[in-house]
Structure formats: structure tokens, C-alpha cells
Design an enzyme around this catalytic site. Structure first.
Site, PDB file in Angstrom:
ATOM      1  N   PRO A   1       0.534  -1.148   0.356  1.00 47.77           N
ATOM      2  CA  PRO A   1      -0.405   0.052  -0.067  1.00 47.77           C
ATOM      3  C   PRO A   1       0.782   1.398  -0.030  1.00 47.77           C
ATOM      4  O   PRO A   1       2.009   1.781   0.632  1.00 47.77           O
ATOM      5  CB  PRO A   1      -0.536  -0.051   1.183  1.00 47.77           C
ATOM      6  CG  PRO A   1       0.770  -1.055   2.662  1.00 47.77           C
ATOM      7  CD  PRO A   1       1.051  -1.986   1.067  1.00 47.77           C
TER       8      PRO A   1
ATOM      9  N   VAL B   1       0.099   5.647  -0.412  1.00 49.74           N
ATOM     10  CA  VAL B   1      -0.124   7.033  -1.042  1.00 49.74           C
ATOM     11  C   VAL B   1       0.020   8.040  -2.326  1.00 49.74           C
ATOM     12  O   VAL B   1       1.162   7.159  -2.696  1.00 49.74           O
ATOM     13  CB  VAL B   1      -0.043   8.066   0.561  1.00 49.74           C
ATOM     14  CG1 VAL B   1      -0.622   8.930   0.236  1.00 49.74           C
ATOM     15  CG2 VAL B   1      -0.683   7.309   1.994  1.00 49.74           C
TER      16      VAL B   1
ATOM     17  N   CYS C   1       2.356   3.130   9.766  1.00 47.44           N
ATOM     18  CA  CYS C   1       2.644   4.655   8.795  1.00 47.44           C
ATOM     19  C   CYS C   1       3.121   5.112  10.043  1.00 47.44           C
ATOM     20  O   CYS C   1       2.145   5.362  10.158  1.00 47.44           O
ATOM     21  CB  CYS C   1       1.276   4.869   8.355  1.00 47.44           C
ATOM     22  SG  CYS C   1       1.389   6.290   6.589  1.00 47.44           S
TER      23      CYS C   1
ATOM     24  N   ASN D   1       8.617  -6.208   4.029  1.00 49.25           N
ATOM     25  CA  ASN D   1       8.927  -5.573   3.539  1.00 49.25           C
ATOM     26  C   ASN D   1      10.089  -4.701   3.975  1.00 49.25           C
ATOM     27  O   ASN D   1      10.065  -4.700   4.634  1.00 49.25           O
ATOM     28  CB  ASN D   1       6.911  -4.794   4.088  1.00 49.25           C
ATOM     29  CG  ASN D   1       6.711  -3.544   2.929  1.00 49.25           C
ATOM     30  OD1 ASN D   1       6.362  -2.205   3.887  1.00 49.25           O
ATOM     31  ND2 ASN D   1       7.085  -3.534   1.691  1.00 49.25           N
TER      32      ASN D   1
ATOM     33  N   GLY E   1      12.482  -4.356   1.778  1.00 52.89           N
ATOM     34  CA  GLY E   1      14.438  -4.215   1.274  1.00 52.89           C
ATOM     35  C   GLY E   1      13.936  -4.041  -0.370  1.00 52.89           C
ATOM     36  O   GLY E   1      15.546  -4.428  -0.713  1.00 52.89           O
TER      37      GLY E   1
ATOM     38  N   ARG F   1       8.644   1.139  -3.101  1.00 55.68           N
ATOM     39  CA  ARG F   1       9.483   1.672  -4.082  1.00 55.68           C
ATOM     40  C   ARG F   1      10.086   1.098  -4.943  1.00 55.68           C
ATOM     41  O   ARG F   1      10.247   1.807  -6.368  1.00 55.68           O
ATOM     42  CB  ARG F   1      10.734   2.919  -2.997  1.00 55.68           C
ATOM     43  CG  ARG F   1      10.510   3.640  -2.052  1.00 55.68           C
ATOM     44  CD  ARG F   1      11.138   3.957  -0.901  1.00 55.68           C
ATOM     45  NE  ARG F   1      11.549   2.673  -0.504  1.00 55.68           N
ATOM     46  CZ  ARG F   1      13.069   3.015   0.042  1.00 55.68           C
ATOM     47  NH1 ARG F   1      13.761   3.566  -0.205  1.00 55.68           N
ATOM     48  NH2 ARG F   1      13.538   1.960   0.308  1.00 55.68           N
TER      49      ARG F   1
END
Length: 502
Positions: A17, A19, A115, A227, A229, A256
Site C-alpha cells: 500500500p 499513498v 505508517c 516489507n 527491502g 518503492r
């Protein structure tokens, strides 16, 4: 027929997820390149509860539309068995209400607990939840018991491995299907510890703590999704497996690296960035993505190329059409929008034909619209109809108005003396639709409707007389307030009926 199968979180490659990135075009593109599951961007529970679920027949999507007509969440059949809806929430009942709202259109529900940004931690959401295990347990237990779809959550690690493992064990007992772990410490919880230990806050460029994710994976039986990496491990497709082994996780979630080039999910290797961006634009146009969101995602892909001629043109683009022209896709934009306009017109015609065939045969219909330029100021057909009903000692007119989901236009039926009247033309507002219905009634009855070309206007003359009376009263110092029974003769009755969707 689509078969509903429970979502499995083992051995999967997942779009994280993000934004402004995890909107429909990016999710579909990731699926095309090989992602098994895609998460939408975090959407706040309060905002979602204000939305209405609308079937968009032109785009063939399901839209959740805010009161200001903005589409907050859009999905389609292509991803229905693969998309996980992530929400920000700090209240179990609100979270359940949102989950029930979207449950039939998604494959799973996720609660954001990782987050650290202010927009998420404000109100106790996101990483702020990590400091309140009781609330975490309440939200997740309520969701697991309240819906049929799998429930997951996404967390960051705590300042100590022991605390993190203990929290995850408690989360596991709620019955969730999987837990995603971002292998960096929560900035919210780490602040106090950073002051004590003089450590810097962990940013994306800091090493991911594979050892902590591994400790979690070994401590629980539910699938753990690794998550974080993208900076250290995941440079190409083969690195996904490397990261999975280093963390002993069941699956890998990519943020990313997928934002920069979603073809990271492709077994055969990266596609040329130009092709990736054009594929993304096709989805953005096909699903009417807002141009600002489209531009943002393309800028994330261009990265160091933003200073090139193409990058500068993209930055200057102010519409989807201009974005398409930057990437030599102007013809595609024109062809696609023309197809949509044709489809919209066809659906409108079909809907109007169905209205005529399936509507109440006792309703008297005419093809009329209300144009206020044809009437004196402050004089309307509804006022004339109300005056006529009072004169003939009939009950006041009753208006029933509906809104069509296809184009959000309105149609109103007015009941007068036990007869119903409506216009066959749909209007852009409830008020205009009611005025059109009043015109149909007045014309059927042979009663003047107050047009400027309609001769002597008795309502205007009546108003003039009362204006003169008020002036006389003012000269004599009498009360300037107008009697309520006189106001009623000139005040348009407004309908209190809620506008349902057809």
C-alpha cells in the site's frame, strides 16, 4: 462465473500500500507484470463512511464516491479476487462499518498499523496503534468476527525484538489471516528511545532489520509478509526470493521498487521504462484516473529523468490529454474518450427507453425543461402550481425525486389531485427536475405557468401590492415583519424527500 476463493498469503509477491501510488492503474499494471496480490493506498475510515457505492457502467467499475462527487476508491472485476483494501482506523465499529461497505468488492481487508506520517498517526491511527495493543486487539477481533473476507494488518517493528514478537503473538490470536512487517522501527514509538540512546530515526535509507522479521516469522504460525527491502535487497526480480529467504517470510511485499518500475514483478526481467509508462497511461485513461495522480506516479518512475525535456513537459502538464501528448499518445486519448462518450450516450438512451417502458403507466409525461430565463425573477412554475392547488382546495403538490447513478442526473414526479406528472428529460439538479415536473402538470391542466410571454402575471401583481402595503406600513412605523400566511403564497414549497438512487 467468478468463483470466490480465499486469498492465500503464502509464496506471494505483493504490491505494498502506497499513498497516491496504489490507485487502480498502478494495481492493474502490477498484476499484469506478475504481482499476486495488490494493496490499495490507505483510506481513512471516516472518509469512506461518507461515500456511496456507485456502479459506473461507462467505465465498468465500482466507485465509492464522496459527497463532493470525488471518487475516493475505484475498483473493477479484474482485481476483485486480488485487491486488499487498506484502511486507517482507530475505532473497531467504524472499521467494521467500512469493511462491510467494501467487502463484496475486494479480496481482503487490512488495517494500517505501520505508517509513521502525521496524516495517519493523527487520531491514533497508523503507527500510533502500536502503543495501544488493547485497541489493536479490539479492531482486529471485531473485523475477523464481523466479515467473511480475510483480515490482515501491516506493522513496523518496535524498539526491541522481544516487544515486537510479543505484540505479533497477541495479534495472531485475533484470528487474522496474515501480518505484513516493515523491517524498520516505528518513528512514533522510537522517538523516546532515540533521545535516550542518541540514535537517529530510521529512514528508508537505513538498513532493513531482516533478523527481526525472521524472529517474527519463526515465532508465529500465520503467514508473515516481509516489507522494506527495496533499498537493501530488491533491485531486480531475482532479489525478491533473496529477501524472502533472509527474513524466513512467507511472502514479500514491495513498495518503492515497484513504484519506480512495476515490472519488478516480471519473471523475465524489467520492461523498458518507456513501455511501462505507456502501459500505465493506458490504464489511467481507460479508468479516468485524475490527471494529478497520474502525473505524480509517472514522476516517481522518471526519477532522475525529471530534468530532461520530457520530464519538464510532464511537470507542466495540466490535464490527462496533455500528459498523453508528452508521451506521444494523443491519438490513444482521443480514441478512448470518443469510445466512452459513445458508450455513455448509448447507455443514457437505453436507460431513458427503459424508464418509459417500465415506468408507471399512469404518470403523465412530456419532454420539457425549466429555463429560469423564461420566467420573471423569483417566479417559478412550482409557485404557480402551489397557488393553483390552494385556489382549488387541493392538497399541496408532493414531489418525489430520484437520481440516476449512470450520470447522476435527476428526475422528479409531482402528485397533484391524485394524478402524477413528470418530464421525460433528466436534469442536473433536484430543483430543476421538480420545476420541470410542475411545468408538465400545469400544461396538462391548462393552467398558466408564469412565463414572461404568458401575459398578465397575477403573482407578480400580488407581490407588488404586498410590497406597497409594506412601504405604507413602514411610513406609519408599523411592524415590518410580513405575516407568515402571506409569505406562504409566494414562497416555493421545498421537498423534504431524500433523493434515492435509481
Amino acid at each position: 462465473m467468478t468463483v470466490n476463493t480465499p486469498l492465500c498469503f503464502r509464496g506471494k509477491k505483493i504490491l505494498a500500500p502506497m499513498v497516491r501510488v496504489g490507485t487502480l492503474p498502478m494495481r492493474l499494471l502490477a498484476l499484469d507484470y506478475g504481482a499476486d496480490i495488490v494493496y490499495c493506498e490507505e483510506l481513512i475510515d471516516i472518509k469512506m463512511l461518507q461515500c456511496k457505492r456507485v456502479i459506473n457502467e461507462v467505465l465498468e467499475t465500482v466507485d465509492f464516491v464522496a459527497p463532493n462527487e470525488r471518487v475516493v476508491f475505484r475498483t473493477c472485476e479484474r482485481e476483485r479476487q486480488r485487491v486488499v483494501f487498506q484502511m486507517g482506523s482507530a475505532d473497531a465499529e467504524r472499521a467494521l462499518a467500512v469493511a462491510k461497505l467494501v467487502e463484496s468488492d475486494v479480496a481482503g481487508i487490512d488495517i494500517n498499523m505501520g505508517c509513521p506520517k502525521e496524516y495517519s498517526t493523527k487520531g491514533g491511527m497508523g503507527a500510533a496503534l502500536l502503543s495501544d495493543p488493547d485497541k489493536i486487539e479490539s479492531i482486529l477481533t471485531t473485523l475477523v468476527k464481523g466479515i467473511c473476507k480475510p483480515v490482515t494488518c501491516k506493522i513496523r517493528i518496535l524498539p526491541s525484538v522481544e516487544d515486537t514478537v510479543n505484540l505479533v503473538k497477541r495479534i495472531e490470536k485475533t484470528g487474522i489471516a496474515a501480518i505484513a512487517v516493515h523491517g524498520r522501527k516505528s518513528l512514533v514509538l522510537s522517538f523516546f528511545f532515540c533521545l535516550l540512546e542518541r540514535k537517529k530515526e530510521e529512514r528508508p535509507q537505513h538498513p532493513v532489520h531482516c533478523d527481526v522479521i525472521k524472529a517474527i516469522s519463526e515465532a508465529v504460525s500465520i503467514p508473515v509478509i516481509a516489507n522494506g527491502g527495496s533499498h537493501d535487497f530488491i533491485k531486480e526480480y531475482a532479489d525478491i526470493e533473496t529477501f524472502e529467504k533472509a527474513t524466513a517470510a512467507s511472502s514479500v511485499m514491495i513498495a518503492r521498487a515497484a513504484m519506480w518500475n512495476p515490472s519488478i514483478f516480471r519473471k523475465e526481467g524489467f520492461c523498458p521504462l518507456k513501455d511501462v509508462m505507456q502501459d500505465y497511461i493506458k490504464y489511467a485513461v481507460r479508468y479516468d484516473n485524475h490527471y494529478t495522480n497520474t502525473k505524480y506516479c509517472l514522476c516517481q518512475m522518471l526519477r532522475e529523468q525529471l530534468e530532461t525535456t520530457q520530464g519538464k513537459k510532464l511537470h507542466a502538464a495540466q490535464s490527462t490529454q496533455e500528459i498523453c501528448e508528452v508521451f506521444e499518445m494523443g491519438d490513444f486519448y482521443e480514441e478512448t474518450t470518443a469510445i466512452f462518450e459513445t458508450k455513455k450516450t448509448s447507455l443514457e438512451t437505453k436507460t431513458e427507453d427503459e424508464d418509459d417502458q417500465m415506468g408507471d403507466p399512469d404518470v403523465i409525461k412530456m419532454a420539457v425543461r425549466f429555463d429560469k430565463r423564461e420566467y420573471p425573477p423569483q417566479i417559478t412554475p412550482k409557485m404557480y402550481l402551489l397557488e393553483w392547488c390552494r385556489k382549488e382546495k387541493h392538497p399541496q403538490p408532493v414531489y418525489e425525486t430520484v437520481q440516476r447513478p449512470l450520470d447522476r442526473l435527476f428526475c422528479s414526479v409531482v402528485t397533484v389531485a391524485e394524478r402524477k406528472y413528470r418530464s421525460t428529460l433528466w436534469d442536473k439538479s433536484k430543483k430543476l427536475a421538480e420545476q420541470a415536473a410542475a411545468i408538465v402538470c400545469l400544461r396538462t391542466l391548462g393552467v398558466p405557468e408564469g412565463k414572461l410571454c404568458g401575459g398578465e402575471n397575477h403573482l407578480i401583481n400580488k407581490r407588488k401590492r404586498q410590497d406597497q402595503e409594506r412601504l405604507i406600513n413602514r411610513d406609519h412605523g408599523e411592524d415590518l415583519a410580513e405575516p407568515s400566511h402571506k409569505k406562504a403564497n409566494f414562497t416555493e414549497e421545498t421537498s423534504d424527500v431524500n433523493v434515492p438512487k435509481m
